[in-house]
Design a protein around this motif. Structure first.
Motif, PDB file in Angstrom:
ATOM      1  N   ALA A  89     -14.386 -18.941  34.472  1.00 60.38           N
ATOM      2  CA  ALA A  89     -14.339 -18.516  35.880  1.00 60.38           C
ATOM      3  C   ALA A  89     -12.918 -18.075  36.212  1.00 60.38           C
ATOM      4  CB  ALA A  89     -14.775 -19.652  36.800  1.00 60.38           C
ATOM      5  N   ASP A  90     -12.700 -16.786  36.238  1.00 58.82           N
ATOM      6  CA  ASP A  90     -11.382 -16.237  36.519  1.00 58.82           C
ATOM      7  C   ASP A  90     -11.146 -16.270  38.027  1.00 58.82           C
ATOM      8  OD1 ASP A  90      -8.977 -14.955  36.429  1.00 58.82           O
ATOM      9  OD2 ASP A  90      -9.821 -12.955  36.155  1.00 58.82           O
ATOM     10  N   SER A  91     -10.905 -17.491  38.532  1.00 57.50           N
ATOM     11  CA  SER A  91     -10.742 -17.659  39.975  1.00 57.50           C
ATOM     12  C   SER A  91      -9.481 -18.446  40.264  1.00 57.50           C
ATOM     13  CB  SER A  91     -11.946 -18.399  40.575  1.00 57.50           C
ATOM     14  OG  SER A  91     -11.956 -19.749  40.159  1.00 57.50           O
ATOM     15  N   ALA A  92      -8.977 -18.288  41.461  1.00 54.48           N
ATOM     16  CA  ALA A  92      -7.783 -19.021  41.864  1.00 54.48           C
ATOM     17  C   ALA A  92      -8.011 -20.524  41.771  1.00 54.48           C
ATOM     18  CB  ALA A  92      -7.396 -18.633  43.291  1.00 54.48           C
ATOM     19  N   GLU A  93      -9.174 -20.972  42.201  1.00 58.71           N
ATOM     20  CA  GLU A  93      -9.442 -22.412  42.231  1.00 58.71           C
ATOM     21  C   GLU A  93      -9.324 -23.037  40.850  1.00 58.71           C
ATOM     22  OE1 GLU A  93     -12.941 -25.618  43.438  1.00 58.71           O
ATOM     23  OE2 GLU A  93     -13.376 -23.483  43.404  1.00 58.71           O
ATOM     24  N   THR A  94      -9.930 -22.404  39.835  1.00 54.63           N
ATOM     25  CA  THR A  94      -9.901 -23.006  38.506  1.00 54.63           C
ATOM     26  C   THR A  94      -8.475 -23.067  37.966  1.00 54.63           C
ATOM     27  OG1 THR A  94     -10.443 -20.844  37.555  1.00 54.63           O
ATOM     28  CG2 THR A  94     -12.252 -22.364  37.895  1.00 54.63           C
ATOM     29  N   PHE A  95      -7.701 -22.004  38.159  1.00 58.58           N
ATOM     30  CA  PHE A  95      -6.326 -22.012  37.667  1.00 58.58           C
ATOM     31  C   PHE A  95      -5.474 -23.052  38.400  1.00 58.58           C
ATOM     32  CE2 PHE A  95      -7.238 -17.455  36.428  1.00 58.58           C
ATOM     33  CZ  PHE A  95      -7.250 -17.707  35.065  1.00 58.58           C
ATOM     34  N   LEU A  96      -5.674 -23.185  39.710  1.00 61.89           N
ATOM     35  CA  LEU A  96      -4.868 -24.134  40.476  1.00 61.89           C
ATOM     36  C   LEU A  96      -5.231 -25.576  40.141  1.00 61.89           C
ATOM     37  CD1 LEU A  96      -4.730 -22.337  43.945  1.00 61.89           C
ATOM     38  CD2 LEU A  96      -2.940 -22.456  42.200  1.00 61.89           C
ATOM     39  N   VAL A  97      -6.522 -25.847  39.935  1.00 62.71           N
ATOM     40  CA  VAL A  97      -6.927 -27.201  39.535  1.00 62.71           C
ATOM     41  C   VAL A  97      -6.329 -27.539  38.178  1.00 62.71           C
ATOM     42  CG1 VAL A  97      -8.894 -28.618  38.835  1.00 62.71           C
ATOM     43  CG2 VAL A  97      -9.013 -27.287  40.936  1.00 62.71           C
ATOM     44  N   LEU A  98      -6.386 -26.590  37.237  1.00 59.02           N
ATOM     45  CA  LEU A  98      -5.785 -26.806  35.922  1.00 59.02           C
ATOM     46  C   LEU A  98      -4.282 -27.033  36.054  1.00 59.02           C
ATOM     47  CD1 LEU A  98      -5.711 -26.842  32.868  1.00 59.02           C
ATOM     48  CD2 LEU A  98      -5.812 -24.336  32.877  1.00 59.02           C
ATOM     49  N   ALA A  99      -3.620 -26.240  36.883  1.00 55.27           N
ATOM     50  CA  ALA A  99      -2.175 -26.399  37.078  1.00 55.27           C
ATOM     51  C   ALA A  99      -1.837 -27.790  37.608  1.00 55.27           C
ATOM     52  CB  ALA A  99      -1.662 -25.333  38.044  1.00 55.27           C
ATOM     53  N   ARG A 100      -2.629 -28.274  38.555  1.00 54.72           N
ATOM     54  CA  ARG A 100      -2.353 -29.599  39.137  1.00 54.72           C
ATOM     55  C   ARG A 100      -2.587 -30.707  38.122  1.00 54.72           C
ATOM     56  NH1 ARG A 100      -5.399 -27.095  44.023  1.00 54.72           N
ATOM     57  NH2 ARG A 100      -3.638 -26.171  45.149  1.00 54.72           N
ATOM     58  N   SER A 101      -3.588 -30.530  37.268  1.00 56.13           N
ATOM     59  CA  SER A 101      -3.830 -31.527  36.233  1.00 56.13           C
ATOM     60  C   SER A 101      -2.680 -31.542  35.233  1.00 56.13           C
ATOM     61  CB  SER A 101      -5.155 -31.222  35.515  1.00 56.13           C
ATOM     62  OG  SER A 101      -5.438 -32.222  34.565  1.00 56.13           O
ATOM     63  N   CYS A 102      -2.197 -30.363  34.842  1.00 60.93           N
ATOM     64  CA  CYS A 102      -1.040 -30.289  33.950  1.00 60.93           C
ATOM     65  C   CYS A 102       0.190 -30.906  34.612  1.00 60.93           C
ATOM     66  CB  CYS A 102      -0.758 -28.841  33.578  1.00 60.93           C
ATOM     67  SG  CYS A 102      -2.038 -28.068  32.562  1.00 60.93           S
ATOM     68  N   LYS A 103       0.358 -30.659  35.892  1.00 61.88           N
ATOM     69  CA  LYS A 103       1.485 -31.227  36.635  1.00 61.88           C
ATOM     70  C   LYS A 103       1.417 -32.751  36.635  1.00 61.88           C
ATOM     71  CE  LYS A 103       3.269 -31.418  41.382  1.00 61.88           C
ATOM     72  NZ  LYS A 103       2.994 -30.983  42.775  1.00 61.88           N
ATOM     73  N   ALA A 104       0.218 -33.294  36.859  1.00 62.64           N
ATOM     74  CA  ALA A 104       0.052 -34.748  36.869  1.00 62.64           C
ATOM     75  C   ALA A 104       0.375 -35.347  35.507  1.00 62.64           C
ATOM     76  CB  ALA A 104      -1.364 -35.108  37.284  1.00 62.64           C
ATOM     77  N   SER A 105       0.148 -34.571  34.448  1.00 63.30           N
ATOM     78  CA  SER A 105       0.446 -35.027  33.084  1.00 63.30           C
ATOM     79  C   SER A 105       1.867 -34.678  32.662  1.00 63.30           C
ATOM     80  CB  SER A 105      -0.544 -34.398  32.099  1.00 63.30           C
ATOM     81  OG  SER A 105      -1.857 -34.786  32.394  1.00 63.30           O
ATOM     82  N   ARG A 106       2.644 -34.110  33.572  1.00 60.70           N
ATOM     83  CA  ARG A 106       4.037 -33.738  33.344  1.00 60.70           C
ATOM     84  C   ARG A 106       4.178 -32.669  32.257  1.00 60.70           C
ATOM     85  NH1 ARG A 106       7.214 -37.328  36.034  1.00 60.70           N
ATOM     86  NH2 ARG A 106       9.082 -36.800  34.865  1.00 60.70           N
TER      87      ARG A 106
END
Length: 314
Positions: free
Chosen positions: A140-157
């Motif tokens: 799903a090439d959508s803003a939501e999927t990329f932003l959720v992935l980004a936040r998960s990566c951020k939480a994992s540092r």
């Protein structure tokens, strides 16, 4: 009454596949209608409808998707590992049954959210959640999927993963003509990530913060973050301009945010070269009035009055 009618349908016999599919569609719609009503009893009823839909057509991915979301919401709100485990299993079932890219993306997103929360509660790695989000982003090439992935990566540092996916999400927000507020919020998150990355300097971070302000000029949060950055890097004029924007009536933000801005203006006025102590006292009085529970403002006001001199420091 609708539930009783559906529940009495003849599922036990050799009903035609089309009849079962129609029944699954009906009960799925009833489940979503129940969820929209939002009450606790409605959620219980929605679970019954989704289970009926699953019994009617075991090949339909919509029922486990719906159940997974219910368990995910409940488990997240209550920090309930059992419910989160049921959510993970339901999304896995949905993934196995999905025939459409949108269904698979939703299943990966849901399972990723469940796994992320489970990892957070258990203090374990969130790599499985990140893998699910990555799979969803490919589908799903959508803003939501990329932003959720980004936040998960951020939480994992994992700052590089977070930065790359915030960039992708922001690009999608721009192409989707998203609201300025949504774009600004994403830019603020990316700026926070870049502050932690050695390959970026203060100027790079400030450029993102300025973009966030440009996207939503009336955002108190965006103006505050830019002003804080300027103050931390001794850009006194930029900081003063930013804090003054925060306290404008047309700028959004809570009284506590505006109190913080007034407090920062007071400290600028009292400490910067050529500052105005009398003006600083006026600012700290405004801060104290907006945030009466904060003991720092009366203390700073007393100190400022002592430095000013005069017969009263009250």
């Amino acid at each position: 009454r609708a539930y009783q009618t559906v529940a009495s349908s003849p599922l036990a016999g050799p009903a035609p596949a089309t009849a079962r599919a129609n029944l699954a569609g009906l009960t799925t719609r009833l489940a979503h209608d129940a969820l929209e009503r939002g009450g606790a009893a409605d959620v219980v009823q929605a679970i019954r409808y989704f289970n009926l839909a699953r019994d009617a057509d075991p090949t339909n991915a919509e029922a486990p998707l719906g159940l997974g979301q219910i368990y995910l919401d409940g488990g997240t709100a209550a920090n309930d590992l059992a419910q989160l485990g049921r959510a993970e299993n339901a999304f896995s079932d949905a993934l196995a049954l999905s025939t459409q890219a949108s269904q698979k993306a939703a299943a990966y997103m849901g399972r990723g959210a469940a796994r992320s929360r489970i990892a957070s509660l258990n203090g374990t790695s969130a790599q499985a959640a990140i893998a699910d989000y990555q799979a969803a982003a490919q589908l799903a090439d959508s803003a939501e999927t990329f932003l959720v992935l980004a936040r998960s990566c951020k939480a994992s540092r994992d700052w590089q993963c977070a930065d790359e996916n915030f960039a992708r999400g922001i690009a999608r927000l721009q192409s989707e003509n998203a609201s300025g507020e949504a774009l600004s919020a994403a830019l603020l998150e990316q700026a926070e990530v870049r502050e932690r990355m050695s390959i970026y300097g203060p100027g790079d971070v400030r450029a993102l913060l300025q973009q966030a302000v440009n996207a939503a000029p009336a955002s108190g949060e965006a103006n505050m973050e830019l002003a804080r950055h300027d103050m931390a890097h001794e850009n006194w004029n930029g900081a003063e301009t930013g804090f003054k924007r925060v306290v404008q009536p047309s700028t959004t933000g809570s009284d506590l945010l505006k109190a913080e801005a007034y407090g920062a203006l007071a400290r600028l006025g009292a400490s910067r070269p050529g500052g105005n102590l009398e003006q600083a006292i006026g600012y700290i009085e405004l801060a104290a009035d907006l945030d009466k529970a904060n003991p720092d403002y009366p203390r700073e006001l007393c100190i400022a009055r002592i430095y000013r001199g005069g017969s009263s420091v009250a």
